[in-house]
Enzyme design. Structure first.
Site, PDB file in Angstrom:
ATOM      1  N   ASN A  98      28.049 -19.858  -6.702  1.00  0.00           N
ATOM      2  CA  ASN A  98      29.072 -20.846  -6.958  1.00  0.00           C
ATOM      3  C   ASN A  98      28.850 -22.101  -6.103  1.00  0.00           C
ATOM      4  O   ASN A  98      28.916 -23.219  -6.591  1.00  0.00           O
ATOM      5  CB  ASN A  98      30.422 -20.216  -6.636  1.00  0.00           C
ATOM      6  CG  ASN A  98      31.544 -20.920  -7.327  1.00  0.00           C
ATOM      7  OD1 ASN A  98      31.573 -20.943  -8.554  1.00  0.00           O
ATOM      8  ND2 ASN A  98      32.424 -21.524  -6.555  1.00  0.00           N
ATOM      9  N   GLU A 128      -1.575  -5.129  -4.217  1.00  0.00           N
ATOM     10  CA  GLU A 128      -2.287  -4.782  -2.997  1.00  0.00           C
ATOM     11  C   GLU A 128      -3.671  -5.443  -2.983  1.00  0.00           C
ATOM     12  O   GLU A 128      -4.115  -5.966  -1.954  1.00  0.00           O
ATOM     13  CB  GLU A 128      -2.411  -3.265  -2.920  1.00  0.00           C
ATOM     14  CG  GLU A 128      -3.005  -2.782  -1.626  1.00  0.00           C
ATOM     15  CD  GLU A 128      -3.424  -1.329  -1.721  1.00  0.00           C
ATOM     16  OE1 GLU A 128      -2.944  -0.622  -2.626  1.00  0.00           O
ATOM     17  OE2 GLU A 128      -4.248  -0.922  -0.905  1.00  0.00           O
ATOM     18  N   HIS A 137       0.820  -1.196   0.000  1.00  0.00           N
ATOM     19  CA  HIS A 137       0.000   0.000   0.000  1.00  0.00           C
ATOM     20  C   HIS A 137       0.866   1.262   0.000  1.00  0.00           C
ATOM     21  O   HIS A 137       0.640   2.185  -0.774  1.00  0.00           O
ATOM     22  CB  HIS A 137      -0.916  -0.025   1.225  1.00  0.00           C
ATOM     23  CG  HIS A 137      -1.878   1.110   1.268  1.00  0.00           C
ATOM     24  ND1 HIS A 137      -2.999   1.138   0.488  1.00  0.00           N
ATOM     25  CD2 HIS A 137      -1.867   2.274   1.964  1.00  0.00           C
ATOM     26  CE1 HIS A 137      -3.650   2.264   0.706  1.00  0.00           C
ATOM     27  NE2 HIS A 137      -2.982   2.968   1.603  1.00  0.00           N
TER      28      HIS A 137
END
Lengths: 709, 156
Positions: A446, A68, A46
């Site tokens: 990695n 929202e 919001h």
């Protein structure tokens, strides 16, 4: 509309909200029923929407609006949180991130509508509830009337001082009108101060603002709730002023009335009427909504004002304490200002050092001077420490995005893994924290890609199916250590060696002679990727060599330890501060060098006969430890002025768990030094990490003990 | 070659350029004044180990640490001999930043009309010609104009 001055705040806050959303959605995934989390997400979405709207970023606003809506449905229990929904939400966050990046770079949100995402959000809405047409109704519902009314007569509560009163009466004499205005900002408004500023501007076009409540300074600092009141002097009609102010977006209501001087002038003596009149107060202004005011200019207002001569008396009746603005206890400071401050502290320390050496030179320094110099010294040291602490931020802001990243990797790589983090609160210099993110991300990718085995292989090897990656940060003396550890396959030194030979990095003969450690270090060579299949995750050519050089550019270092089949540990070691350190000054031949105190273990006095040779290298034995000796005069090409028969002064330095003894001619003493870069022009010399200006104006070089070991 | 082209573009005919005339041995050289930040007396230079010969070290200039190089060594001339008239010229270059160069003597400032500046023919045999971007003719004789970028450029 010029909102550019708020751009910075907007970007900062958007980042915080996005980070918050990321974290919350992650925990929502773990615990889909948690109402607190859902509420938190709703609030963040919001706020984001409101901010984007204020700044005029329509696409961002649309996307957050739809997000929202989804949360609003979740909150109302109409939709259940599902895995695919989480995925869509994460994609939305990525899209928002992209808008944010675009805005940061060009102050424009870009042209990507993200239509597909919005459609998916709407699908979730449709599929989940059937009442797609209920987008957060509470938003449109006008704010409860009574609340508005309660403070509606706000302008009447303004007390005028004599000066302002005389200004008003002067204005009335000139045929101008005095109006009182109360402005209510929409609850959803994010940058209230910005709105207030725009209202002020609109009003100032036709009128003069005499006084405001809260004061204009407080309004600027956003120290007001939703209302603020003004008393203005204008030649224009009231309706005109009201509609001008009401035209500013996100202003819910502007009400006002004409005041005559008696009202304001007699404010204080009429206290006794206060009780009766308060009733009249709420009514009058609350009715005058902007629309009405526009239609019925001026005429109605005076009537009302006349009908209620009381408003001015209101100060006696204290306004109900509207939620006190929470005064923020922190300030956002531009990092450049901190840099300037740090530079000034550096200058101060150099000046202090000069003073110390000047006073020592003159020889006749009195007790008083010495005391004051000592006092100055302690002040500058604490000043430096404070400034340094101000620049320190927890690495949290950087590492917080990793759980999300690992979650994505898990899906992408089809492996099961979990990231465990500790020490997020460890603090580092802001500059370092900003730049350590990429290398860490690379190491984590990695580990996920090359380190961890697939679930099937793990099962076969008797390991838990879910692989673990650890990210641990902690402080170690003057360093901060960040470890990336996994319980995967470890580094296959044979594969690395073969690859290196294949790539022509080393010859087969060299390969034979290399130790495991040397082979592992080959990984840091440019363009070296051992993954057999180049995946999307790693092996994009950005190799460990980049990680290494990035960390080195932060004056840090990276090390790797690995055991085949059991996992690997990558250790990053970073200095706490980049600018000022405590150092030991030493003399070698005619030259002075500084060694960072943080890396010094002990200082030893060694008989020349105690120096032993091991594999043709000089070592000393110290409390059961064999420590290699490094004769600095040889490394630095300085003729030593010391007699070889004399005892050796050995400075024992440590790097991780390794020790080395540096042989110097003489110790000068401990000193606080300001590190200056040698510049890129002299970058070849690896064993020198920088230079410093001594008290006598001479330049001394700083030895990098880490690179010597 | 590149730098020569640039020089041509920067100096339309009829305009003038100011040079500081310095001496290295018996020869006069000119340094374009726009690159010069400061000229300071010779001072103690802190040697930096393990770097190229021509890099003499670093000095402290108002609290900043500035690298200093020897043009003589870079150009293959005899080593610098420090005298009373030795100076360090602090140059501000776009690429390399601030660098000091040691000269035997600073003589004067000359203003040369651009049509009195002649380009030097590129001669691969004469290594020092690579450090020049032209020759200027002034009343005091010929001045070799230094191409600072190649003087300062790191040797491979």
């Amino acid at each position: 509309m010029d909102v550019s001055q708020y751009l910075e705040i907007f970007l900062d806050e958007t980042n915080e909200h996005l980070q918050n959303l990321n974290t919350q959605i992650l925990s929502l995934e773990q615990d889909p029923e948690n109402m607190d989390t859902i509420n938190e997400i709703f609030r963040a979405a919001h706020s984001l929407k409101g901010m984007a709207g204020t700044m005029g970023y329509k696409r961002m606003q649309t996307l957050t609006h739809d997000m929202e809506n989804v949360f609003s449905e979740v909150r109302n229990g109409n939709i259940k949180v599902k895995a695919d929904m989480i995925d869509v939400l994460f994609q939305c966050l990525d899209a928002l991130e992209e808008y944010n990046t675009n805005i940061r770079e060009s102050s424009d949100e870009g042209t990507n509508d993200n239509g597909a995402l919005i459609k998916r959000l709407n699908d979730i809405m449709g599929g989940g509830s059937g009442e797609t047409s209920a987008p957060a109704p509470q938003e449109q519902a006008p704010q409860a009337q009574p609340e508005a009314a309660a403070v509606g007569g706000g302008f009447a509560g303004i007390k005028l001082n004599e000066n302002q009163q005389s200004v008003l009466s002067e204005a009335i004499k000139q045929g101008k009108s005095v109006y009182g205005l109360t402005v209510k900002v929409q609850e959803s408004c994010i940058l209230k101060a910005a709105r207030a500023f725009l209202v002020f501007k609109a009003i100032e076009e036709t009128s003069e603002i005499i006084v405001s409540d809260p004061s204009s300074q407080d309004i600027e600092d956003e120290k007001f709730d939703l209302h603020f009141s003004l008393i203005i002097v204008s030649e224009a009609a009231l309706g005109q002023v009201l509609s001008a102010a009401g035209a500013v977006s996100e202003i819910e209501d502007v009400s006002g009335s004409v005041l005559n001087l008696d009202d304001v002038g007699t404010a204080e003596p009429e206290e006794s009427h206060a009780a009766e009149t308060t009733e009249a107060v709420p009514e009058a202004p609350a009715e005058t909504t902007p629309a009405e005011a526009a239609q019925t200019p001026a005429e109605t207002a005076p009537a009302e004002a006349a009908q209620a001569p009381a408003p001015a008396a209101a100060p006696a009746v204290k306004k109900p304490p509207v939620n006190k603005p929470v005064v923020n206890r922190t300030v956002r400071v531009d990092i450049e200002k901190l840099d300037t401050l740090m530079n000034l502290v550096s200058e101060l320390i150099i000046a202090k050092n000069s003073l110390v050496s000047a006073s020592a030179m003159s020889g006749n320094s009195s007790q008083a001077v010495n005391e004051q110099i000592e006092y100055l010294e302690s002040v500058t040291t604490s000043l430096h420490e404070s400034v340094m602490k101000v620049r320190m931020v927890p690495i949290e802001s950087t590492v917080n995005k990793f759980p999300r990243m690992v979650r994505d990797l898990q899906k992408k790589l089809g492996k099961k893994m979990e990231l465990y983090m500790s020490g997020e609160e460890t603090e580092l210099d802001r500059t370092v924290v900003d730049q350590i993110g990429d290398p860490l991300m690379h190491l984590l990718r990695n580990s996920a890609d090359h380190g961890l085995e697939s679930a099937a292989v793990r099962k076969e090897r008797g390991k838990p199916e879910v692989g673990s990656i650890f990210l641990d940060a902690y402080q170690d003396g003057n360093n901060v250590v960040i470890e990336v550890r996994d319980d995967g396959n470890g580094i296959d030194t044979k594969a690395v060696k073969n690859k290196a030979i294949e790539r022509g990095v080393i010859t087969p003969e060299q390969g034979e002679a290399m130790s495991e450690k040397e082979i592992i270090n080959l990984l840091f060579n440019a363009g070296f990727s051992t993954a057999k299949v180049v995946s999307d995750v790693s092996g994009r050519g950005v190799g460990l060599d980049v990680v290494k050089s990035m960390i080195e550019s932060l004056s840090g270092e990276v090390e790797v330890k690995s055991k085949l089949g059991e996992g690997s540990t990558w250790t990053i070691r970073l200095p706490l501060t980049l600018a000022i350190i405590q150092a030991l000054m030493v003399e070698i031949g005619e030259e002075k060098y500084a060694i960072a105190l943080g890396s010094i273990q002990t200082i030893e006095d060694i008989l020349p006969s105690d120096v032993k040779l091991v594999q043709a290298k000089e070592v000393i034995q110290l409390r059961d430890l064999v420590i290699p000796l490094i004769r600095l005069n040889e490394i630095l090409d300085i003729p030593s002025k010391k007699d070889p028969e004399e005892n050796l002064v050995v400075v024992v330095v440590k790097k991780g768990d390794k020790l080395a003894g540096l042989v110097v001619d003489e110790l000068i003493g401990q000193q606080e030094i300001v590190i200056k870069s040698l510049g890129k022009y002299i970058s070849k010399c690896k064993i020198i990490s920088g230079a410093t200006v001594l008290g006598d104006g001479e330049v001394a070089l700083i030895l990098d003990a880490n690179s010597l070991i | 070659m590149n730098s020569m082209n640039e020089v041509e573009e920067l100096r339309p005919v009829g305009e003038t350029t100011q040079f500081i005339v310095i001496k290295l041995g018996d020869e006069q050289y000119g340094i374009d004044i726009k690159y010069i930040d400061n000229i300071v007396r010779m001072q103690h230079i802190t040697r930096v180990p393990k770097v190229d010969d021509y890099l003499k070290g670093v000095i402290n200039l108002r609290g900043e640490v500035i690298p200093v190089m020897s043009i003589r060594i870079k150009m293959g001339l005899e080593r610098d001999v420090e005298t009373k008239s030795s100076r360090i010229i602090i140059l501000k270059l776009e690429q390399q930043g601030t660098i000091g160069v040691i000269v035997d003597e600073v003589r004067e400032v000359v203003t040369l009309e651009n049509d009195r500046i002649e380009k030097v023919a590129y001669d691969s045999k004469d290594e020092n010609a690579n450090f020049l971007c032209g020759v200027g003719k002034s009343e005091g004789g010929l001045i070799s104009l230094l191409d600072l970028n190649s003087v300062v450029l790191e040797s491979v």
